[in-house]
Design an enzyme around this catalytic site. Structure first.
Site, short mmCIF file in Angstrom:
data_model
loop_
_atom_site.label_atom_id
_atom_site.label_comp_id
_atom_site.label_asym_id
_atom_site.label_seq_id
_atom_site.Cartn_x
_atom_site.Cartn_y
_atom_site.Cartn_z
N GLU A 54 28.24 17.02 -19.08
CA GLU A 54 28.76 15.69 -19.37
C GLU A 54 27.98 14.60 -18.65
O GLU A 54 27.73 13.52 -19.21
CB GLU A 54 30.25 15.62 -19.02
CG GLU A 54 31.16 16.37 -19.97
CD GLU A 54 31.11 17.88 -19.80
OE1 GLU A 54 31.52 18.60 -20.74
OE2 GLU A 54 30.65 18.34 -18.74
N HIS A 103 42.96 20.55 -20.92
CA HIS A 103 42.67 20.03 -22.26
C HIS A 103 43.72 19.02 -22.70
O HIS A 103 43.90 18.78 -23.89
CB HIS A 103 42.61 21.17 -23.29
CG HIS A 103 41.51 22.14 -23.07
ND1 HIS A 103 41.61 23.18 -22.17
CD2 HIS A 103 40.27 22.22 -23.61
CE1 HIS A 103 40.48 23.88 -22.19
NE2 HIS A 103 39.65 23.31 -23.05
#
Length: 334
Positions: free
Chosen positions: A57, A126
């Site tokens: 990321e 998540h």
């Protein structure tokens, strides 16, 4: 269109209008993204404009900052908002400050798309809602749609904006709205008025909230998935609630908020994120500062708990109809 299709349409149309727009991220190319939001874009626009990246990321956003400085308009995808933290330094120290530190010579027209929030039993890795972190950073804009029509118009506006935008997509309503009851199936978008999404180009300006339900008794401030919870509770309780979908947290449409609270005299803030330090605290402070003499009761906050997001107890964490109805009762009695 459902929200996934609307997002895909926005990306497709924006890329067709501007050859400088590129899409990058984990699995966004051939696979079309884990939620299929980028499906078909690589086949149509080519591998140089829609491409997969390593699982990094920090690298994804770092590359996007470099692209933006060079003159491109990158649209990186972070597969889940929970994994955006390794990229935080690139967003905060580089993207958000680029215009200021270069005295306007450079800008960072980056739109970071990322699914956020719970409702799919994804557990604590998540399901997070980290929007409050980004609203704190000067130089970043934060956008959260609640329906397909807004998702497309807001995403096009974000991509065309010259400043970095964090575009949070509430994955619980990717395929349809719901009223917050875990024992009810997701309602398909098919017959929803805000799923009537034009095929072509249109924009919704950043910084403009939407009054999605007019009312006189209380103001309910919300965004994303929580808009549907708010509308469900308003209908179930019969209270004349005015529901405001903020749509963009930064820039914030404080004028619409202030006008509503001055009219109703009561205010509830609803969001899924953790309570302490959540964006609801900022909203409550702004309402108190600007509308104190109009308030008939203290501002209420209905939020997630100050705990990691639980997997098996997701619906106990989720700020649903029961907790919102209780808060509504308190402000009406105040």
């Amino acid at each position: 269109m459902n929200m996934i299709q609307a997002i895909n349409s926005a990306l497709d149309i924006a890329m067709g209008r501007d050859s400088e727009i590129v899409v990058l991220g984990e699995d966004v190319g051939f696979f079309g993204g884990v939620f299929k939001a980028t499906e078909g874009l690589q086949a149509k626009h080519g591998k140089n404009r829609v491409f997969d990246t390593p699982i990094s990321e920090c690298g994804i956003i770092g590359v996007a900052v470099g692209m933006a400085t060079y003159g491109l308009r990158p649209v990186p995808e972070i597969q889940f908002a929970d994994y955006i933290y390794p990229a935080l330094d690139q967003l905060v120290s580089e993207a958000a400050r680029l215009r200021y530190r270069s005295a306007g010579e450079y800008t960072a027209p980056i739109t970071v798309r990322t699914p956020f929030g719970g409702g799919i039993f994804g557990g604590q890795t998540h399901s997070q809602s980290p929007e409050g972190i980004f609203t704190h950073v000067a130089g970043l804009k934060t956008v959260i749609p609640s329906n397909p029509y807004d998702a497309k118009g807001l995403l096009i506006s974000a991509i065309e904006d010259n400043d970095p935008v964090i575009f949070f997509e509430p994955k619980r309503i990717y395929n349809g709205p719901f009223d917050g009851h875990y024992d009810r199936p997701v309602t398909p978008w098919a017959k929803h008025p805000q799923a009537q999404v034009p095929e072509g180009y249109y924009r919704i300006p950043l910084g403009k909230a939407a009054v999605v339900r007019a009312g006189e008794a209380a103001t309910l401030l919300c965004y994303g998935t929580m808009v549907h919870v708010a509308l469900g509770v308003a209908e179930e309780t019969g209270v004349d609630v005015e529901v405001i979908d903020l749509r963009t947290l930064v820039p914030l449409d404080i004028e619409t908020i202030e006008a509503s609270v001055r009219k109703t005299g009561r205010c509830i803030v609803l969001h899924e994120a953790t309570r302490t330090g959540g964006f609801g605290a900022e909203l409550a402070a702004l309402v108190q500062e600007r509308c104190f003499y109009s308030l008939e009761a203290p501002v209420e906050r209905v939020t997630g708990w100050d705990t990691p997001y639980p997997h098996s107890l997701e619906w106990a964490y989720f700020p649903g109809p029961v907790r919102l109805t209780q808060a509504l009762k308190r402000v009406m009695e105040g």
